[in-house]
Design an enzyme around this catalytic site. Structure first.
Site, PDB file in Angstrom:
ATOM      1  N   ASP A  36       0.776  -1.244   0.000  1.00 56.88           N
ATOM      2  CA  ASP A  36       0.000   0.000   0.000  1.00 56.88           C
ATOM      3  C   ASP A  36       0.808   1.295   0.000  1.00 56.88           C
ATOM      4  OD1 ASP A  36      -1.441  -2.167   0.895  1.00 56.88           O
ATOM      5  OD2 ASP A  36      -2.141  -1.206   2.730  1.00 56.88           O
ATOM      6  N   GLU A  77     -10.253  -2.442   4.662  1.00 53.15           N
ATOM      7  CA  GLU A  77      -8.927  -1.926   4.996  1.00 53.15           C
ATOM      8  C   GLU A  77      -8.740  -0.568   4.344  1.00 53.15           C
ATOM      9  OE1 GLU A  77      -6.227  -5.947   5.211  1.00 53.15           O
ATOM     10  OE2 GLU A  77      -6.452  -5.084   3.230  1.00 53.15           O
TER      11      GLU A  77
HETATM   12  C1  FRU Z   1      -3.663  -3.733   3.021  1.00 51.40           C
HETATM   13  C2  FRU Z   1      -2.942  -4.117   4.290  1.00 51.40           C
HETATM   14  C3  FRU Z   1      -3.258  -3.104   5.361  1.00 51.40           C
HETATM   15  C4  FRU Z   1      -2.099  -3.249   6.287  1.00 51.40           C
HETATM   16  C5  FRU Z   1      -0.976  -3.476   5.322  1.00 51.40           C
HETATM   17  C6  FRU Z   1       0.150  -4.299   5.860  1.00 51.40           C
HETATM   18  O1  FRU Z   1      -3.064  -4.126   1.849  1.00 51.40           O
HETATM   19  O2  FRU Z   1      -3.344  -5.404   4.677  1.00 51.40           O
HETATM   20  O3  FRU Z   1      -4.503  -3.295   5.987  1.00 51.40           O
HETATM   21  O4  FRU Z   1      -1.897  -2.112   7.075  1.00 51.40           O
HETATM   22  O5  FRU Z   1      -1.536  -4.091   4.180  1.00 51.40           O
HETATM   23  O6  FRU Z   1       1.241  -4.313   4.995  1.00 51.40           O
END
Ligand code: FRU
Length: 681
Positions: A22, A222
């Site tokens: 992300d 998320e």
């Molecule tokens: C989304 C996620 C988020 C988390 C991150 C961990 O892609 O699962 O929810 O903070 O990746 O790398």
């Protein structure tokens, strides 16, 4: 690095090496666009989550910067990882982190703690807990200091949700001018809820409200974002947009991750969705449904034509401990299976049945129990899993839908699978049916209809009338096995967001924001035809990184025939590899077909066709802008109200293009192709 490896994106950001997920802090400050992102400094799969960093002056050319927040204890004894978050410029030094005239940048992120421990602040955290912490920079974002005196600043979810501390993450912070407060939007991932907090100083946070579940609720929620956009360019008509990642649970026809948005109002405390941006949750299935699994009540699988033919599980709990719930009628309503297995997990396929696919959608109710997420449904054709879904442990059943239009009349097997690895849990599936329309809970406003647009985040620090977002151009379904090296994952093209009234409804529209003038190399082709005959037309070798504008008239579909117009890109001279981007006149949908796009072998669900609705303009034209890179295709349809993003992994020789018109002639065709050069040269 030279950025010339096979599959290396030429005008999309990739880390020079290793794993990225992300965007985690998109901040514009003093003429620089900062891109912080989830990064593994030690390898090309997920792990040792840190914040990587890159900077740009034009959102086109990026400079790799040193890691901004390195997993604590890296590499040998990691005690804290830095998950997704966001960053702001604390102009008025509300945090007090600034001194000697230096303006602090402040980031808020999710701390993930692999072990129970007592933090330097004296706060204790549990193993695998997720909590929210802050860090600041006094050198314009180049180096960061974690606020150890008080981290984590939001340590536990509020009382009613205190059992959710393992799934409480991804703070999106921003300044709310009217109330002069900082806002943090957080996700209670398993519950499909957003929590909104406010603060005066970025350190002390007060819970203000909650939002959700609404609309699409597959998998977890998320990476929430909340931002205002003006409607039709009118600054006096602001609406707020909540953008939410779902994994798994993306748009119909995709498998894995996806991003939805909800339009509403935010008063500094509460986000309220507009009625026309909401779709009611669990509603009855479409009326034309051919139901072939209605497991309500008693009986056996055999009665219903499923094998193996045992009793419907759930009426005789193995250990008798049903937490006071009635297993047959009370707990989750209708269900196939409701097991409470204690130390005796029946993992694997519980029951299956073979069918001929007779309608475009397969809809079903799927859910899970209180603590575990054990339910999966697979659709197999020729022994290969072609669709799959998992339930969530939210103690409720919700609708999911598969678009199986491309599999019509094929014989398929549906399996209901217990994915637990032992212990106990619930398996819940019911009302599997074929229909011409989708079940409601996958009806949502999708930011992008393709398979590779996730964890989108909008920039902080931009002038009020600019709204730019970037997503992770990947999907958890196969992110860890895409065939790139030595990096894994790219970001999407940065996109300008706005709201436009379409069919009386405020709709998100998107436009790519790169400085094309600086990287468009030459015009490869510019042609038009008042009528283009049915068939194909080779455009020759046009290149591997392309900007394509394609417009043509909508037409009446020919009966009983595939009636499509579009372009094949990234084709090898023998057309064995090809990616098709086009429009289907009968369904009024754009499609991207990557089933033969190159290397598709690394994941069984990758070779597929994706669809997205797009209406013609008032003048009856279909307009597509297509951006092709060495391992991706992004389509902007119409004025940007429909976008589709998909990765592809074609071979180096796949530089040919071809136009196709099937089921009839196509009128008023105009195509312009520009070749795009490397932004890394
Ligand atoms: C989304 C996620 C988020 C988390 C991150 C961990 O892609 O699962 O929810 O903070 O990746 O790398």
């Amino acid at each position: 690095p030279s950025y010339t490896e096979l599959y290396r994106p030429q005008f999309h950001f990739t880390p020079s090496k290793n794993w990225m997920n992300d965007p985690s802090g998109l901040l514009y400050h003093e003429g620089i666009y900062h891109l912080f992102y989830q990064y593994n400094p030690g390898g090309a799969t997920w792990g040792a989550m840190s914040w990587g960093h890159a900077t740009s002056r034009d959102l086109t050319h990026w400079e790799q910067q040193p890691v901004a927040l390195l997993a604590r204890g890296y590499p040998n004894n990691i005690t804290e990882m830095f998950f997704t978050g966001s960053a702001v410029v604390d102009v008025d030094n509300t945090s007090g982190f600034g001194h000697s005239g230096k303006t602090p940048l402040v980031a808020m992120y999710t701390s993930y703690y692999p072990y129970a421990q007592t933090m330097p602040s004296g706060k204790t955290v549990q193993a695998n807990q997720q909590a929210q912490s802050i860090a600041y920079s006094l050198d314009n974002g180049m180096t960061w200091t974690t606020y150890d005196a008080a981290n984590p600043v939001i340590s536990d979810p509020p009382a009613p949700y205190s059992d959710q501390f393992l799934n409480f993450r991804d703070p999106n912070i921003f300044w709310h001018k009217p109330t002069k407060k900082w806002i943090a939007v957080l996700s209670l991932a398993e519950l499909h809820k957003l929590l909104i907090y406010t603060s005066k100083d970025l350190k002390n946070w007060t819970l203000a409200s909650e939002f959700g579940p609404v609309n699409a609720v597959g998998g977890v929620w998320e990476c929430p974002n909340l931002f205002p956009l003006s409607v039709d360019g009118d600054d006096d008509n602001l609406k707020w947009v909540a953008m939410i990642g779902l994994n798994p649970g993306g748009p119909p026809g995709t498998i894995g991750s996806g991003t939805q948005y909800v339009v509403g109002n935010f008063d500094g405390t509460t986000f309220t969705a507009e009625a026309d941006s909401l779709y009611s949750g669990t509603t009855p299935p479409p009326s034309d449904s051919i139901v072939f699994a209605d497991f309500e009540g008693t009986g056996s699988f055999a009665d219903l034509g499923w094998t193996p033919a045992g009793d419907l599980i759930g009426q005789s709990p193995v250990n008798g401990t049903l937490r006071g719930q009635n297993p047959v009628t009370g707990y989750l309503g209708k269900r196939l299976v409701n097991t409470f297995l204690n130390g005796d997990a029946t993992t694997g396929t519980l029951t299956s049945r073979s069918f001929t696919i007779s309608k475009r959608y397969i809809n079903f109710l799927i859910g899970g129990g209180h603590d575990f997420n054990n339910t999966a449904v697979h659709l197999k054709v020729d022994g290969q899993i072609v669709r799959s879904a998992t339930g969530t442990n939210s103690e409720s059943l919700s609708w999911q839908s598969w678009d199986v239009g491309s599999l019509l009349n094929q014989t398929a097997v549906i399996q209901i699978v217990d994915t637990s690895s032992g212990g106990w849990g619930h398996i819940n599936v019911d009302e599997i049916s074929f229909s011409d329309s989708m079940a409601r809970s996958q009806v949502a406003n999708w930011v992008d209809w393709g398979p590779d647009f996730y964890a989108a985040q909008s920039y902080n620090g931009l002038p009020p009338d600019e709204h730019i977002a970037i997503a992770w151009m990947n999907n958890w379904q196969y992110a860890g096995v895409i065939p790139t090296s030595p990096w894994r994952s790219a970001t999407s093209i940065p996109r300008e967001f706005s709201l436009k009234t379409i069919d009386g409804k405020a709709t998100l529209v998107q436009a790519p924001t790169e400085k094309w003038g600086s990287i468009v190399r030459r015009k490869a082709l510019d042609r038009s035809w008042s009528s283009l005959n049915q068939g194909t037309k080779s455009l020759g070798s046009v290149g591997k990184a392309l900007q394509i504008e394609l417009s043509f008239s909508d037409r009446e579909p020919a009966a009983a025939e595939a009636s499509q117009f579009g372009i094949i890109v990234r084709a090898t001279p023998d057309l064995k590899q090809q990616t098709r981007v086009g429009y289907d006149f009968s369904t009024k949908e754009i499609f991207v077909d990557r089933s033969q796009s190159g290397d598709v072998s690394f994941d069984g669900t990758f070779p597929a066709t994706y669809y997205a609705p797009l209406a013609a303009t008032a003048k009856g034209q279909i307009n597509l802008r297509i951006y092709v890179d060495w391992s991706s295709v992004e389509v902007f349809g119409g004025e940007g109200e429909t976008t589709m993003t998909a990765q592809i992994f074609p071979s180096d020789s796949a530089a040919h293009a071809q136009i196709f018109s099937t089921g009839g002639n196509t009128q008023n065709v105009r195509i312009r192709i520009n070749e795009i050069s490397s932004a890394w040269a």
